[in-house]
Design a protein around this motif. Structure first.
Motif, PDB file in Angstrom:
ATOM      1  N   LEU A  35      -8.187   6.350  -8.472  1.00 39.16           N
ATOM      2  CA  LEU A  35      -8.450   4.945  -8.725  1.00 39.16           C
ATOM      3  C   LEU A  35      -9.918   4.652  -9.014  1.00 39.16           C
ATOM      4  CD1 LEU A  35      -6.234   3.513  -5.846  1.00 39.16           C
ATOM      5  CD2 LEU A  35      -5.641   3.697  -8.277  1.00 39.16           C
ATOM      6  N   LEU A  36     -10.823   5.322  -8.291  1.00 38.96           N
ATOM      7  CA  LEU A  36     -12.244   4.992  -8.389  1.00 38.96           C
ATOM      8  C   LEU A  36     -13.081   6.202  -8.032  1.00 38.96           C
ATOM      9  CD1 LEU A  36     -14.389   2.450  -8.345  1.00 38.96           C
ATOM     10  CD2 LEU A  36     -14.306   2.888  -5.906  1.00 38.96           C
ATOM     11  N   GLN A  37     -14.163   6.397  -8.765  1.00 40.66           N
ATOM     12  CA  GLN A  37     -15.179   7.395  -8.422  1.00 40.66           C
ATOM     13  C   GLN A  37     -16.508   6.766  -8.800  1.00 40.66           C
ATOM     14  OE1 GLN A  37     -14.547  11.294 -10.056  1.00 40.66           O
ATOM     15  NE2 GLN A  37     -16.282  12.162  -8.960  1.00 40.66           N
ATOM     16  N   GLN A  38     -17.375   6.531  -7.789  1.00 35.95           N
ATOM     17  CA  GLN A  38     -18.588   5.759  -8.031  1.00 35.95           C
ATOM     18  C   GLN A  38     -19.726   6.263  -7.155  1.00 35.95           C
ATOM     19  OE1 GLN A  38     -19.028   2.963 -10.166  1.00 35.95           O
ATOM     20  NE2 GLN A  38     -21.157   3.327  -9.608  1.00 35.95           N
ATOM     21  N   ASP A  39     -20.906   6.420  -7.758  1.00 37.37           N
ATOM     22  CA  ASP A  39     -22.095   6.723  -6.968  1.00 37.37           C
ATOM     23  C   ASP A  39     -22.350   5.570  -6.009  1.00 37.37           C
ATOM     24  OD1 ASP A  39     -22.427   9.029  -8.438  1.00 37.37           O
ATOM     25  OD2 ASP A  39     -24.100   8.275  -9.628  1.00 37.37           O
ATOM     26  N   ILE A  40     -22.912   5.889  -4.836  1.00 41.61           N
ATOM     27  CA  ILE A  40     -23.266   4.849  -3.869  1.00 41.61           C
ATOM     28  C   ILE A  40     -24.765   4.919  -3.597  1.00 41.61           C
ATOM     29  CG2 ILE A  40     -20.965   4.804  -2.849  1.00 41.61           C
ATOM     30  CD1 ILE A  40     -22.071   6.441  -0.502  1.00 41.61           C
ATOM     31  N   GLY A  41     -25.270   4.039  -2.758  1.00 43.13           N
ATOM     32  CA  GLY A  41     -26.698   3.949  -2.482  1.00 43.13           C
ATOM     33  C   GLY A  41     -27.261   5.080  -1.640  1.00 43.13           C
ATOM     34  N   LEU A  42     -26.425   5.963  -1.167  1.00 44.63           N
ATOM     35  CA  LEU A  42     -26.861   7.112  -0.376  1.00 44.63           C
ATOM     36  C   LEU A  42     -27.033   8.300  -1.323  1.00 44.63           C
ATOM     37  CD1 LEU A  42     -27.189   7.147   2.717  1.00 44.63           C
ATOM     38  CD2 LEU A  42     -24.978   8.251   2.841  1.00 44.63           C
ATOM     39  N   PRO A  43     -28.239   8.840  -1.457  1.00 43.24           N
ATOM     40  CA  PRO A  43     -28.453   9.940  -2.402  1.00 43.24           C
ATOM     41  C   PRO A  43     -27.498  11.116  -2.152  1.00 43.24           C
ATOM     42  CG  PRO A  43     -30.550   9.159  -1.526  1.00 43.24           C
ATOM     43  CD  PRO A  43     -29.458   8.488  -0.738  1.00 43.24           C
ATOM     44  N   GLY A  44     -26.928  11.641  -3.242  1.00 42.19           N
ATOM     45  CA  GLY A  44     -26.050  12.806  -3.149  1.00 42.19           C
ATOM     46  C   GLY A  44     -24.648  12.505  -2.670  1.00 42.19           C
ATOM     47  N   ARG A  45     -24.286  11.228  -2.510  1.00 39.01           N
ATOM     48  CA  ARG A  45     -22.950  10.842  -2.040  1.00 39.01           C
ATOM     49  C   ARG A  45     -22.279   9.951  -3.073  1.00 39.01           C
ATOM     50  NH1 ARG A  45     -21.396  13.900   2.193  1.00 39.01           N
ATOM     51  NH2 ARG A  45     -21.739  12.875   4.148  1.00 39.01           N
ATOM     52  N   GLU A  46     -20.944   9.966  -3.025  1.00 41.51           N
ATOM     53  CA  GLU A  46     -20.165   9.095  -3.887  1.00 41.51           C
ATOM     54  C   GLU A  46     -18.927   8.610  -3.144  1.00 41.51           C
ATOM     55  OE1 GLU A  46     -18.807  11.182  -7.400  1.00 41.51           O
ATOM     56  OE2 GLU A  46     -18.015  12.831  -6.220  1.00 41.51           O
ATOM     57  N   ALA A  47     -18.388   7.488  -3.607  1.00 37.61           N
ATOM     58  CA  ALA A  47     -17.137   6.955  -3.072  1.00 37.61           C
ATOM     59  C   ALA A  47     -16.026   7.331  -4.044  1.00 37.61           C
ATOM     60  CB  ALA A  47     -17.217   5.440  -2.925  1.00 37.61           C
ATOM     61  N   ILE A  48     -14.921   7.804  -3.492  1.00 35.89           N
ATOM     62  CA  ILE A  48     -13.735   8.130  -4.286  1.00 35.89           C
ATOM     63  C   ILE A  48     -12.552   7.452  -3.617  1.00 35.89           C
ATOM     64  CG2 ILE A  48     -12.190   9.970  -5.067  1.00 35.89           C
ATOM     65  CD1 ILE A  48     -14.620  11.836  -5.123  1.00 35.89           C
ATOM     66  N   GLN A  49     -11.719   6.813  -4.407  1.00 34.40           N
ATOM     67  CA  GLN A  49     -10.525   6.171  -3.865  1.00 34.40           C
ATOM     68  C   GLN A  49      -9.311   6.677  -4.633  1.00 34.40           C
ATOM     69  OE1 GLN A  49     -10.143   1.764  -3.901  1.00 34.40           O
ATOM     70  NE2 GLN A  49     -10.215   2.035  -1.686  1.00 34.40           N
ATOM     71  N   VAL A  50      -8.281   7.054  -3.866  1.00 31.83           N
ATOM     72  CA  VAL A  50      -7.089   7.689  -4.421  1.00 31.83           C
ATOM     73  C   VAL A  50      -5.852   7.106  -3.748  1.00 31.83           C
ATOM     74  CG1 VAL A  50      -5.890   9.904  -4.620  1.00 31.83           C
ATOM     75  CG2 VAL A  50      -8.369   9.839  -4.795  1.00 31.83           C
ATOM     76  N   ARG A  51      -4.811   6.889  -4.535  1.00 32.37           N
ATOM     77  CA  ARG A  51      -3.501   6.560  -3.971  1.00 32.37           C
ATOM     78  C   ARG A  51      -2.707   7.857  -3.928  1.00 32.37           C
ATOM     79  NH1 ARG A  51       0.527   1.880  -4.326  1.00 32.37           N
ATOM     80  NH2 ARG A  51       2.478   2.928  -3.803  1.00 32.37           N
ATOM     81  N   VAL A  52      -2.103   8.135  -2.770  1.00 36.07           N
ATOM     82  CA  VAL A  52      -1.278   9.337  -2.628  1.00 36.07           C
ATOM     83  C   VAL A  52       0.131   8.882  -2.252  1.00 36.07           C
ATOM     84  CG1 VAL A  52      -0.983  11.572  -1.501  1.00 36.07           C
ATOM     85  CG2 VAL A  52      -3.294  10.630  -1.814  1.00 36.07           C
ATOM     86  N   ASP A  53       1.109   9.246  -3.094  1.00 38.70           N
ATOM     87  CA  ASP A  53       2.510   8.927  -2.835  1.00 38.70           C
ATOM     88  C   ASP A  53       3.203  10.199  -2.351  1.00 38.70           C
ATOM     89  OD1 ASP A  53       2.580   6.133  -3.772  1.00 38.70           O
ATOM     90  OD2 ASP A  53       2.077   7.028  -5.703  1.00 38.70           O
ATOM     91  N   PHE A  54       3.908  10.094  -1.225  1.00 38.60           N
ATOM     92  CA  PHE A  54       4.617  11.210  -0.609  1.00 38.60           C
ATOM     93  C   PHE A  54       6.110  11.026  -0.824  1.00 38.60           C
ATOM     94  CE2 PHE A  54       0.664  10.910   1.626  1.00 38.60           C
ATOM     95  CZ  PHE A  54       0.403  12.130   2.234  1.00 38.60           C
ATOM     96  N   ASP A  55       6.770  12.005  -1.429  1.00 41.92           N
ATOM     97  CA  ASP A  55       8.225  11.994  -1.493  1.00 41.92           C
ATOM     98  C   ASP A  55       8.765  12.149  -0.072  1.00 41.92           C
ATOM     99  OD1 ASP A  55       8.055  11.880  -4.267  1.00 41.92           O
ATOM    100  OD2 ASP A  55       8.430  14.022  -4.537  1.00 41.92           O
ATOM    101  N   GLY A  56      10.047  11.856   0.120  1.00 40.47           N
ATOM    102  CA  GLY A  56      10.666  12.028   1.440  1.00 40.47           C
ATOM    103  C   GLY A  56      10.450  13.440   1.963  1.00 40.47           C
ATOM    104  N   GLY A  57       9.931  13.563   3.177  1.00 41.99           N
ATOM    105  CA  GLY A  57       9.718  14.860   3.815  1.00 41.99           C
ATOM    106  C   GLY A  57       8.514  15.645   3.328  1.00 41.99           C
TER     107      GLY A  57
END
Length: 133
Positions: A35-57
């Motif tokens: 969903l998102l990959q963005q540099d943040i204000g902390l040097p050498g770090r980034e924010a990543i956001q992901v949706r994970v869908d799990f099938d039954g079991g």
């Protein structure tokens, strides 16, 4: 010089994509939507956001991340087993903090599909999913 930098950046991008694809291929029954990959204000770090869908079991591989994760359950019920801790089951609307480098497994323990929104604050350029030994 400029051409070699561009080529190096392109190879890094392709390699990162292949690493994410390889991590996904190892996890049958899981479906990731980046969903998102963005540099943040902390040097050498980034924010990543992901949706994970799990099938039954479905169960993730045992893995860790090169930074912190906040897992928020969107639907269904997921059991999280963090190394050194008792398993915890979360239902839709509940969240869990997973410290950097802590190996864990997530399992769909509900009767149908389950989904989580995973937000990571990680080391930039590191593989997002690190399989545990």
């Amino acid at each position: 010089m400029k051409t070699s930098r561009i080529l190096a950046a392109a190879l890094l991008a392709v390699g990162s994509g292949l690493a994410l694809h390889a991590a996904n291929a190892q996890q049958a029954g899981l479906h990731r939507t980046d969903l998102l990959q963005q540099d943040i204000g902390l040097p050498g770090r980034e924010a990543i956001q992901v949706r994970v869908d799990f099938d039954g079991g479905a169960v993730s591989i045992k893995h860790s991340h090169p930074g912190e994760e906040v897992a928020y359950v969107l639907e269904g019920s997921l059991e999280y087993q963090l190394e050194g801790r008792a398993p915890v089951t979360l239902n839709a609307g509940e969240a869990l903090f997973i410290p950097a480098g802590v190996a864990h497994v997530a399992r769909n323990v509900g009767s149908g599909k389950a989904s989580e929104l995973a937000t990571y604050i990680v080391e930039k350029g590191s593989p997002l999913v690190v399989p545990a030994e």
